[in-house]
Design a protein around this motif. Structure first.
Motif, PDB file in Angstrom:
ATOM      1  N   ILE A  22       0.637  -1.261   0.067  1.00 11.11           N
ATOM      2  CA  ILE A  22      -0.009  -0.001   0.095  1.00 11.11           C
ATOM      3  C   ILE A  22       0.942   1.087  -0.175  1.00 11.11           C
ATOM      4  O   ILE A  22       1.841   1.318   0.721  1.00 11.11           O
ATOM      5  N   LEU A  23       0.589   2.165  -0.976  1.00  7.19           N
ATOM      6  CA  LEU A  23       1.253   3.596  -0.807  1.00  7.19           C
ATOM      7  C   LEU A  23       0.236   4.566  -0.480  1.00  7.19           C
ATOM      8  O   LEU A  23      -1.039   4.710  -1.211  1.00  7.19           O
ATOM      9  N   LYS A  24       0.620   5.360   0.621  1.00 10.77           N
ATOM     10  CA  LYS A  24      -0.241   6.355   1.099  1.00 10.77           C
ATOM     11  C   LYS A  24       0.627   7.817   1.140  1.00 10.77           C
ATOM     12  O   LYS A  24       1.688   7.954   1.560  1.00 10.77           O
ATOM     13  N   SER A  25      -0.160   8.819   0.442  1.00  2.88           N
ATOM     14  CA  SER A  25       0.706  10.142   0.839  1.00  2.88           C
ATOM     15  C   SER A  25      -0.509  11.199   0.640  1.00  2.88           C
ATOM     16  O   SER A  25      -1.194  11.081  -0.634  1.00  2.88           O
ATOM     17  N   GLY A  26      -0.948  11.766   1.334  1.00  2.00           N
ATOM     18  CA  GLY A  26      -2.090  12.861   1.479  1.00  2.00           C
ATOM     19  C   GLY A  26      -3.444  12.052   1.129  1.00  2.00           C
ATOM     20  O   GLY A  26      -3.829  11.043   2.047  1.00  2.00           O
ATOM     21  N   ASN A  27      -3.866  12.420   0.020  1.00  2.00           N
ATOM     22  CA  ASN A  27      -5.449  11.674  -0.216  1.00  2.00           C
ATOM     23  C   ASN A  27      -4.842  10.449  -1.233  1.00  2.00           C
ATOM     24  O   ASN A  27      -6.065   9.804  -1.780  1.00  2.00           O
ATOM     25  N   TYR A  28      -3.736  10.531  -1.637  1.00  2.00           N
ATOM     26  CA  TYR A  28      -3.306   9.250  -2.529  1.00  2.00           C
ATOM     27  C   TYR A  28      -3.168   8.130  -1.671  1.00  2.00           C
ATOM     28  O   TYR A  28      -2.572   7.705  -0.645  1.00  2.00           O
TER      29      TYR A  28
END
Length: 156
Positions: A22-28
Protein backbone atom coordinates in the motif's frame (compact mmCIF):
# COMPACT_ATOMS: atom_id res chain seq x y z
CA UNK A 1 6.18 12.04 3.16
CA UNK A 2 5.18 8.84 1.39
CA UNK A 3 4.19 5.88 3.55
CA UNK A 4 4.59 2.39 2.14
CA UNK A 5 3.24 -0.73 3.84
CA UNK A 6 4.39 -4.13 2.61
CA UNK A 7 4.03 -7.84 3.21
CA UNK A 8 4.96 -11.06 1.48
CA UNK A 9 3.69 -14.61 1.71
CA UNK A 10 4.68 -18.05 0.47
CA UNK A 11 2.92 -21.31 1.10
CA UNK A 12 5.50 -24.06 1.48
CA UNK A 13 8.45 -21.65 1.33
CA UNK A 14 9.35 -22.32 -1.43
CA UNK A 15 5.92 -22.59 -2.89
CA UNK A 16 3.24 -20.38 -4.36
CA UNK A 17 3.69 -16.86 -3.07
CA UNK A 18 2.64 -13.28 -3.38
CA UNK A 19 3.18 -9.78 -2.12
CA UNK A 20 0.97 -6.89 -1.17
CA UNK A 21 1.81 -3.22 -0.78
CA UNK A 22 0.00 0.00 0.00
CA UNK A 23 1.26 3.46 -0.89
CA UNK A 24 -0.18 6.47 0.95
CA UNK A 25 0.55 10.18 0.68
CA UNK A 26 -2.05 12.80 1.52
CA UNK A 27 -5.23 11.75 -0.30
CA UNK A 28 -3.32 9.32 -2.52
CA UNK A 29 -3.89 5.62 -1.79
CA UNK A 30 -2.81 2.71 -3.97
CA UNK A 31 -2.81 -1.06 -3.40
CA UNK A 32 -0.64 -3.40 -5.46
CA UNK A 33 -0.15 -7.15 -5.40
CA UNK A 34 1.07 -10.05 -7.55
CA UNK A 35 1.29 -13.80 -7.17
CA UNK A 36 4.00 -16.25 -8.25
CA UNK A 37 3.89 -20.01 -8.74
CA UNK A 38 7.18 -20.80 -6.95
CA UNK A 39 9.05 -18.43 -4.67
CA UNK A 40 9.95 -17.77 -1.03
CA UNK A 41 8.56 -15.56 1.69
CA UNK A 42 11.76 -13.48 1.87
CA UNK A 43 11.66 -12.86 -1.89
CA UNK A 44 8.08 -11.68 -1.65
CA UNK A 45 8.82 -9.42 1.33
CA UNK A 46 11.65 -7.79 -0.62
CA UNK A 47 9.77 -7.67 -3.93
CA UNK A 48 6.90 -5.82 -2.25
CA UNK A 49 9.34 -3.10 -1.19
CA UNK A 50 10.95 -2.94 -4.65
CA UNK A 51 7.70 -2.68 -6.59
CA UNK A 52 6.21 -0.10 -4.21
CA UNK A 53 9.31 2.11 -4.44
CA UNK A 54 9.25 1.81 -8.23
CA UNK A 55 5.74 3.32 -8.20
CA UNK A 56 7.17 6.63 -6.93
CA UNK A 57 7.65 8.87 -9.95
CA UNK A 58 9.47 11.88 -8.45
CA UNK A 59 13.05 11.42 -7.20
CA UNK A 60 14.36 12.37 -3.77
CA UNK A 61 11.18 11.65 -1.82
CA UNK A 62 11.01 11.03 1.92
CA UNK A 63 9.68 7.49 2.26
CA UNK A 64 8.73 5.53 5.36
CA UNK A 65 8.44 1.80 4.72
CA UNK A 66 6.46 -0.23 7.26
CA UNK A 67 7.22 -3.94 7.19
CA UNK A 68 7.09 -6.97 9.44
CA UNK A 69 10.17 -8.44 7.72
CA UNK A 70 13.27 -8.39 9.89
CA UNK A 71 15.10 -9.88 6.89
CA UNK A 72 14.47 -6.78 4.78
CA UNK A 73 14.68 -4.16 7.51
CA UNK A 74 17.82 -5.45 9.21
CA UNK A 75 19.59 -6.01 5.88
CA UNK A 76 19.20 -2.32 5.06
CA UNK A 77 19.19 -0.61 8.46
CA UNK A 78 22.20 -2.60 9.71
CA UNK A 79 23.87 -1.98 6.33
CA UNK A 80 24.46 -5.68 5.64
CA UNK A 81 23.35 -5.33 2.02
CA UNK A 82 26.12 -2.82 1.32
CA UNK A 83 28.69 -5.31 2.56
CA UNK A 84 27.11 -8.00 0.39
CA UNK A 85 27.53 -5.74 -2.64
CA UNK A 86 31.26 -5.31 -1.88
CA UNK A 87 31.61 -9.10 -1.61
CA UNK A 88 29.60 -9.76 -4.78
CA UNK A 89 26.75 -11.30 -2.78
CA UNK A 90 28.88 -14.41 -2.21
CA UNK A 91 26.74 -16.96 -0.39
CA UNK A 92 23.75 -14.59 -0.22
CA UNK A 93 20.30 -15.15 -1.67
CA UNK A 94 18.09 -12.79 -3.65
CA UNK A 95 20.92 -10.84 -5.29
CA UNK A 96 18.62 -9.86 -8.16
CA UNK A 97 16.08 -8.28 -5.84
CA UNK A 98 18.67 -6.60 -3.63
CA UNK A 99 20.23 -4.97 -6.69
CA UNK A 100 16.76 -3.88 -7.76
CA UNK A 101 16.10 -2.42 -4.30
CA UNK A 102 19.40 -0.54 -4.33
CA UNK A 103 18.38 1.31 -7.51
CA UNK A 104 15.45 2.85 -5.61
CA UNK A 105 17.53 3.29 -2.45
CA UNK A 106 19.75 5.73 -4.37
CA UNK A 107 16.77 7.79 -5.53
CA UNK A 108 14.96 8.44 -2.24
CA UNK A 109 15.42 9.14 1.46
CA UNK A 110 14.15 5.86 2.89
CA UNK A 111 13.60 4.82 6.47
CA UNK A 112 12.22 1.48 7.60
CA UNK A 113 9.81 0.96 10.46
CA UNK A 114 9.20 -2.52 11.81
CA UNK A 115 5.64 -3.51 12.65
CA UNK A 116 4.72 -6.73 14.35
CA UNK A 117 2.95 -9.03 11.89
CA UNK A 118 -0.58 -10.25 12.60
CA UNK A 119 -0.93 -7.80 15.48
CA UNK A 120 -3.85 -5.75 14.23
CA UNK A 121 -1.91 -3.05 12.35
CA UNK A 122 -4.53 -2.05 9.77
CA UNK A 123 -2.30 -1.56 6.71
CA UNK A 124 -0.05 -4.52 7.55
CA UNK A 125 -3.10 -6.77 7.86
CA UNK A 126 -4.39 -5.51 4.50
CA UNK A 127 -1.01 -6.15 2.86
CA UNK A 128 -0.99 -9.67 4.29
CA UNK A 129 -4.46 -10.22 2.87
CA UNK A 130 -3.36 -8.91 -0.54
CA UNK A 131 -0.27 -11.15 -0.53
CA UNK A 132 -2.20 -14.30 0.42
CA UNK A 133 -4.95 -13.64 -2.13
CA UNK A 134 -2.32 -13.03 -4.83
CA UNK A 135 -0.51 -16.26 -3.93
CA UNK A 136 -3.74 -18.24 -4.40
CA UNK A 137 -4.69 -16.65 -7.70
CA UNK A 138 -4.97 -18.32 -11.07
CA UNK A 139 -2.37 -17.42 -13.71
CA UNK A 140 0.47 -17.03 -11.21
CA UNK A 141 3.57 -15.36 -12.63
CA UNK A 142 6.94 -17.06 -12.90
CA UNK A 143 9.67 -15.86 -10.52
CA UNK A 144 12.19 -16.71 -13.23
CA UNK A 145 15.37 -15.94 -11.28
CA UNK A 146 14.27 -18.02 -8.31
CA UNK A 147 13.09 -20.93 -10.46
CA UNK A 148 16.34 -20.95 -12.47
CA UNK A 149 18.48 -20.85 -9.31
CA UNK A 150 16.31 -23.53 -7.71
CA UNK A 151 16.73 -25.76 -10.75
CA UNK A 152 20.52 -25.30 -10.69
CA UNK A 153 20.66 -26.15 -6.97
CA UNK A 154 18.76 -29.40 -7.61
CA UNK A 155 21.29 -30.36 -10.28
CA UNK A 156 24.29 -29.82 -7.99
Amino acid sequence: MISIYTDGAASGNPGPGGYGAILKSGNYYKEISEGFRLTTNNRMELLAVCVALECIKKPNQEVAIYSDSKYVIDSVEKKWVFGWVKKGFTGKKNKDLWLRYLQSHKKHQIKFIWVKGHAGHLENERCDELAVIASKGKDLKIDSVFEAENKIQKLL
